[in-house]
Scaffold this motif. Structure first.
Motif, PDB file in Angstrom:
ATOM      1  N   PRO A  59       1.014  -1.085   0.046  1.00 29.74           N
ATOM      2  CA  PRO A  59      -0.113   0.064   0.065  1.00 29.74           C
ATOM      3  C   PRO A  59       0.994   1.349  -0.030  1.00 29.74           C
ATOM      4  O   PRO A  59       0.440   2.120  -0.781  1.00 29.74           O
ATOM      5  CB  PRO A  59      -0.908   0.086   1.434  1.00 29.74           C
ATOM      6  CG  PRO A  59      -0.822  -1.538   1.812  1.00 29.74           C
ATOM      7  CD  PRO A  59       0.286  -2.221   1.002  1.00 29.74           C
ATOM      8  N   GLU A  84       1.927   6.218  -7.320  1.00 28.06           N
ATOM      9  CA  GLU A  84       0.621   7.124  -7.904  1.00 28.06           C
ATOM     10  C   GLU A  84       0.782   8.505  -7.678  1.00 28.06           C
ATOM     11  O   GLU A  84       0.389   9.311  -8.648  1.00 28.06           O
ATOM     12  CB  GLU A  84      -0.623   6.426  -6.975  1.00 28.06           C
ATOM     13  CG  GLU A  84      -1.125   5.209  -7.447  1.00 28.06           C
ATOM     14  CD  GLU A  84      -2.145   4.903  -6.525  1.00 28.06           C
ATOM     15  OE1 GLU A  84      -2.668   5.751  -5.877  1.00 28.06           O
ATOM     16  OE2 GLU A  84      -2.611   3.755  -6.670  1.00 28.06           O
ATOM     17  N   GLU A  85       1.734   9.035  -6.718  1.00 32.76           N
ATOM     18  CA  GLU A  85       1.811  10.334  -6.479  1.00 32.76           C
ATOM     19  C   GLU A  85       2.959  10.810  -7.446  1.00 32.76           C
ATOM     20  O   GLU A  85       3.350  11.948  -7.650  1.00 32.76           O
ATOM     21  CB  GLU A  85       2.233  10.582  -4.964  1.00 32.76           C
ATOM     22  CG  GLU A  85       1.063  10.479  -4.000  1.00 32.76           C
ATOM     23  CD  GLU A  85       1.450  10.609  -2.794  1.00 32.76           C
ATOM     24  OE1 GLU A  85       2.760  10.766  -2.318  1.00 32.76           O
ATOM     25  OE2 GLU A  85       0.541  10.361  -1.797  1.00 32.76           O
ATOM     26  N   ARG A 139       0.965   3.923  -3.115  1.00 34.87           N
ATOM     27  CA  ARG A 139       0.412   5.280  -3.075  1.00 34.87           C
ATOM     28  C   ARG A 139       1.463   6.296  -3.390  1.00 34.87           C
ATOM     29  O   ARG A 139       1.243   7.228  -4.276  1.00 34.87           O
ATOM     30  CB  ARG A 139       0.136   5.475  -1.525  1.00 34.87           C
ATOM     31  CG  ARG A 139      -0.258   6.900  -1.151  1.00 34.87           C
ATOM     32  CD  ARG A 139      -1.021   7.171   0.207  1.00 34.87           C
ATOM     33  NE  ARG A 139      -0.041   6.795   1.100  1.00 34.87           N
ATOM     34  CZ  ARG A 139       0.248   5.824   1.964  1.00 34.87           C
ATOM     35  NH1 ARG A 139      -0.511   4.739   1.636  1.00 34.87           N
ATOM     36  NH2 ARG A 139       1.132   5.738   2.847  1.00 34.87           N
TER      37      ARG A 139
END
Length: 270
Positions: free
Chosen positions: A73, A80-81, A77
């Motif tokens: 996770p 994705e950023e 994340r």
């Protein structure tokens, strides 16, 4: 106003070829980097700490098998950023560093996926001292007394210098592309205490003699090595002995997990 230097972090998460790591086998995963320590996969724990360091900008994970890591996770994340990317792991750590450094913005902070006890404050301390000393390259060290204060069995091997005994923290600094030649320091995991021939290969015979005899301070030895690589290499002494304890085997896994249980409430581990 001058903007503060943002460092690119390389997190080394490769695996030894030809054999499944015993800790990975025991945990039922394919690589040591994703073995849970106090409920959190090692690589995810390290990346969280690196990402929380205010001096760190981009993060690159250097790995052979990225899919298992990319699914975690915190990793997903950051990817994705757009802050986290992957680079391909190579046959050894030095070539893997070159892979991670390709196209990266210097300076580079190099850490490892099993550095589970290094905090954001530890990374900040290391980066600040590297910048203060204008290091071309650097290695993080912890004094024996500090390591034993953190845990008396957390680390058993130390480098002996005239000014004391120290342990490697698996934290490295490459200030510019020119410093990549000094990545030889990390070849074969930097285990020079167990394998003195690696000092000869990396630094030369006379530096092995100085090292073995305890001649001079750590600064003097690094000065001699700097001449060999034609880049200013600096030993960075860190304040917390926990930073020298990484997860290398079952003993250090148990030590690390116990320290993390004491450090973190159970609600923060998941």
């Amino acid at each position: 106003m001058t903007q503060p230097t943002k460092v690119t972090a390389l997190v080394m998460a490769g695996k030894r070829s030809g054999a499944l790591d015993p800790l990975a086998e025991q945990a039922g995963v394919s690589q040591k980097a994703v073995v849970p320590v106090h409920r959190v996969p090692m690589i995810e724990r390290v990346v969280r700490q690196v990402a929380a360091c205010p001096q760190v900008g981009a993060i690159r994970i250097v790995a052979h098998d990225r899919d298992e890591i990319a699914a975690l996770p915190a990793i997903a994340r950051l990817a994705e950023e757009g802050r986290l990317t992957f680079a391909e792991g190579r046959f050894n750590i030095v070539d893997s560093v070159f892979s991670g450094a390709d196209g990266a913005q210097f300076p580079l902070l190099v850490t490892t996926a099993d550095n589970c006890l290094v905090t954001p404050e530890g990374y900040s301390e290391f980066i600040a001292k590297c910048l203060e000393t204008e290091a071309g390259g650097a290695a993080g060290l912890a004094r024996k007394e500090r390591v034993q204060e953190a845990d008396p069995v957390g680390q058993k091997r130390f480098y002996k210098f005239r000014d004391g005994e120290f342990s490697n923290c698996n934290l490295y600094w490459l200030g510019s592309e020119k410093a990549l030649g000094a990545a030889e320091i990390m070849r074969e995991g930097g285990q020079f205490v167990k394998f003195p021939s690696r000092i000869i290969k990396a630094f030369g015979l006379m530096n092995l003699v100085r090292f073995r005899m305890g001649w001079g301070s750590k600064e003097k030895l690094f000065e001699q090595i700097s001449r060999r690589f034609e880049v200013r290499l600096v030993p960075i002494e860190l304040s917390d002995g926990h930073y020298a304890i990484d997860v290398d085997n079952q003993r250090t896994f148990d030590v690390t997990e116990r320290i993390l249980r004491e450090r973190e409430p159970a609600t923060l581990a998941g």
